[in-house]
Design a protein around this motif. Structure first.
Motif, PDB file in Angstrom:
ATOM      1  N   MET A 150       0.845  -1.203   0.000  1.00 16.63           N
ATOM      2  CA  MET A 150       0.000   0.000   0.000  1.00 16.63           C
ATOM      3  C   MET A 150       0.877   1.248   0.000  1.00 16.63           C
ATOM      4  N   SER A 151       0.664   2.126  -0.942  1.00 18.22           N
ATOM      5  CA  SER A 151       1.539   3.287  -1.078  1.00 18.22           C
ATOM      6  C   SER A 151       1.095   4.453  -0.231  1.00 18.22           C
ATOM      7  N   ASN A 152       2.041   5.111   0.400  1.00 18.22           N
ATOM      8  CA  ASN A 152       1.740   6.331   1.139  1.00 18.22           C
ATOM      9  C   ASN A 152       2.062   7.556   0.305  1.00 18.22           C
ATOM     10  N   GLN A 153       2.471   7.342  -0.957  1.00 16.68           N
ATOM     11  CA  GLN A 153       2.946   8.443  -1.780  1.00 16.68           C
ATOM     12  C   GLN A 153       1.816   9.187  -2.478  1.00 16.68           C
ATOM     13  N   ILE A 154       0.631   8.592  -2.509  1.00 13.14           N
ATOM     14  CA  ILE A 154      -0.471   9.219  -3.230  1.00 13.14           C
ATOM     15  C   ILE A 154      -0.943  10.433  -2.447  1.00 13.14           C
ATOM     16  N   LYS A 155      -0.921  11.595  -3.095  1.00 12.01           N
ATOM     17  CA  LYS A 155      -1.197  12.819  -2.348  1.00 12.01           C
ATOM     18  C   LYS A 155      -2.616  13.338  -2.535  1.00 12.01           C
ATOM     19  N   HIS A 156      -3.190  13.112  -3.701  1.00  9.61           N
ATOM     20  CA  HIS A 156      -4.516  13.681  -3.938  1.00  9.61           C
ATOM     21  C   HIS A 156      -5.546  12.579  -4.009  1.00  9.61           C
ATOM     22  N   ARG A 157      -6.022  12.189  -2.858  1.00  4.44           N
ATOM     23  CA  ARG A 157      -6.992  11.113  -2.796  1.00  4.44           C
ATOM     24  C   ARG A 157      -8.396  11.649  -2.965  1.00  4.44           C
ATOM     25  N   LYS A 158      -9.225  10.841  -3.600  1.00  4.43           N
ATOM     26  CA  LYS A 158     -10.628  11.202  -3.703  1.00  4.43           C
ATOM     27  C   LYS A 158     -11.411  10.390  -2.689  1.00  4.43           C
ATOM     28  N   LEU A 159     -12.415  11.032  -2.113  1.00  2.00           N
ATOM     29  CA  LEU A 159     -13.296  10.355  -1.177  1.00  2.00           C
ATOM     30  C   LEU A 159     -14.534   9.896  -1.929  1.00  2.00           C
ATOM     31  N   GLY A 160     -14.951   8.671  -1.687  1.00  5.10           N
ATOM     32  CA  GLY A 160     -16.181   8.181  -2.296  1.00  5.10           C
ATOM     33  C   GLY A 160     -17.381   8.966  -1.783  1.00  5.10           C
ATOM     34  N   THR A 161     -18.471   8.918  -2.531  1.00  2.00           N
ATOM     35  CA  THR A 161     -19.651   9.700  -2.149  1.00  2.00           C
ATOM     36  C   THR A 161     -20.768   8.835  -1.589  1.00  2.00           C
ATOM     37  N   CYS A 192     -10.331   3.513 -13.442  1.00  3.52           N
ATOM     38  CA  CYS A 192      -9.004   3.253 -12.876  1.00  3.52           C
ATOM     39  C   CYS A 192      -8.669   1.758 -12.906  1.00  3.52           C
ATOM     40  N   TRP A 193      -9.645   0.917 -12.589  1.00  3.06           N
ATOM     41  CA  TRP A 193      -9.510  -0.553 -12.532  1.00  3.06           C
ATOM     42  C   TRP A 193      -8.440  -1.023 -11.539  1.00  3.06           C
ATOM     43  N   GLY A 194      -8.009  -0.170 -10.621  1.00  2.00           N
ATOM     44  CA  GLY A 194      -7.012  -0.582  -9.637  1.00  2.00           C
ATOM     45  C   GLY A 194      -7.579  -1.612  -8.669  1.00  2.00           C
ATOM     46  N   ASP A 195      -6.704  -2.417  -8.096  1.00  2.92           N
ATOM     47  CA  ASP A 195      -7.130  -3.335  -7.037  1.00  2.92           C
ATOM     48  C   ASP A 195      -7.343  -2.544  -5.757  1.00  2.92           C
ATOM     49  N   THR A 196      -8.214  -3.042  -4.908  1.00  2.00           N
ATOM     50  CA  THR A 196      -8.516  -2.322  -3.664  1.00  2.00           C
ATOM     51  C   THR A 196      -8.290  -3.223  -2.455  1.00  2.00           C
ATOM     52  N   VAL A 222     -15.083  -0.163   4.141  1.00  2.00           N
ATOM     53  CA  VAL A 222     -14.273   0.940   3.627  1.00  2.00           C
ATOM     54  C   VAL A 222     -13.097   0.354   2.852  1.00  2.00           C
ATOM     55  N   SER A 223     -12.893   0.823   1.617  1.00  2.00           N
ATOM     56  CA  SER A 223     -11.807   0.266   0.817  1.00  2.00           C
ATOM     57  C   SER A 223     -10.921   1.375   0.266  1.00  2.00           C
ATOM     58  N   GLU A 224      -9.694   0.985  -0.019  1.00  2.00           N
ATOM     59  CA  GLU A 224      -8.698   1.919  -0.546  1.00  2.00           C
ATOM     60  C   GLU A 224      -8.171   1.358  -1.855  1.00  2.00           C
ATOM     61  N   CYS A 225      -8.152   2.205  -2.899  1.00  2.00           N
ATOM     62  CA  CYS A 225      -7.586   1.768  -4.175  1.00  2.00           C
ATOM     63  C   CYS A 225      -6.068   1.889  -4.093  1.00  2.00           C
ATOM     64  N   ILE A 226      -5.354   0.808  -4.349  1.00  2.64           N
ATOM     65  CA  ILE A 226      -3.897   0.865  -4.205  1.00  2.64           C
ATOM     66  C   ILE A 226      -3.253   1.539  -5.420  1.00  2.64           C
ATOM     67  N   CYS A 274     -11.497  -0.726  -8.759  1.00  3.04           N
ATOM     68  CA  CYS A 274     -11.805   0.696  -8.632  1.00  3.04           C
ATOM     69  C   CYS A 274     -12.465   1.235  -9.900  1.00  3.04           C
ATOM     70  N   LEU A 275     -13.590   1.936  -9.735  1.00  2.00           N
ATOM     71  CA  LEU A 275     -14.324   2.468 -10.887  1.00  2.00           C
ATOM     72  C   LEU A 275     -14.176   3.982 -11.036  1.00  2.00           C
ATOM     73  N   GLN A 276     -13.169   4.562 -10.384  1.00  2.00           N
ATOM     74  CA  GLN A 276     -12.969   5.994 -10.537  1.00  2.00           C
ATOM     75  C   GLN A 276     -12.640   6.339 -11.981  1.00  2.00           C
ATOM     76  N   ALA A 277     -13.191   7.461 -12.446  1.00  2.00           N
ATOM     77  CA  ALA A 277     -12.962   7.874 -13.830  1.00  2.00           C
ATOM     78  C   ALA A 277     -11.521   8.327 -14.015  1.00  2.00           C
TER      79      ALA A 277
END
Ligand SMILES: [Zn+2]
Length: 194
Positions: A1-12, A52-56, A21-25, A43-46
């Motif tokens: 799990m990366s701590n480098q991601i700075k601009h995270r989006k919060l689900g709605t 994105c299709w990332g694993d969570t 609660v899940s986190e996209c890696i 992950c279905l983020q646009a």
């Protein structure tokens, strides 16, 4: 799990039922697993015209709190647009926009502008704390009536990880409130305006 991601989006979507609660890696999105693909929780983020299709990964309250405290989430758009409301002078004096009058814009350029949004991190954490207390209160209500506790399996885990509940039996699962949980409810009661 990366701590480098700075601009995270919060689900709605709110967290309901058996979702967690899940986190996209890949992109760092955090939200209810109800927003992911159903079969393999991708992950279905646009991202551009695609997803994105990332694993969570499922994350717990400790990880969530860590992310909130690190300020890794994008600020809501409304806060980004806010203008300074006051200005802090080098000698420590604070003048509001009205007190500065016409020179406010110039003051903001030469001194330190203050924004109402500087309180935002507290406002972001509070809804989570309120939710924790409301789930704990619901647990207490149901348990004292000998009813099944309908707070959802995920919340048992969250409250247990926070040390507010203690799992005393594995199968069938059975929880008890800890002293810490009772103290938290007592503090919440005292802080609730009558
Ligand atoms: Zn993603």
């Amino acid at each position: 799990m990366s701590n480098q991601i700075k601009h995270r989006k919060l689900g709605t979507e709110p967290l309901v039922g058996l979702y967690y609660v899940s986190e996209c890696i890949k992109c760092g999105w955090i939200g209810s697993s109800g927003e992911l693909t159903e079969d393999d929780a991708q992950c279905l983020q646009a991202v551009g015209d695609d997803h994105c299709w990332g694993d969570t990964d499922e994350i717990g309250a400790d990880r969530l709190l860590e992310l909130m405290q690190s300020g890794a989430f994008d600020k809501p758009a409304t806060l980004l647009k806010s203008e300074p409301v006051a200005v802090l002078y080098a000698d420590g004096a604070v003048l509001t926009k009205a007190e500065c009058g016409n020179c406010f814009e110039i003051c903001c350029k030469v001194e330190t502008p203050l924004y109402a949004e500087q309180h935002a991190p507290v406002a972001v954490v509070l809804p989570f704390a309120e939710k924790v207390i409301s789930k704990l209160r619901r647990f207490e209500e149901c348990a004292s009536d000998n009813q099944d506790v309908d707070i959802g399996r995920h919340w048992f885990d969250v409250l247990t990880q926070l040390g507010l509940l203690n799992r005393v039996q594995r199968s069938p699962a059975y929880w008890e409130m800890t002293q810490q949980g009772e103290d938290a409810l007592e503090v919440a009661r005292l802080n609730t305006p009558k």
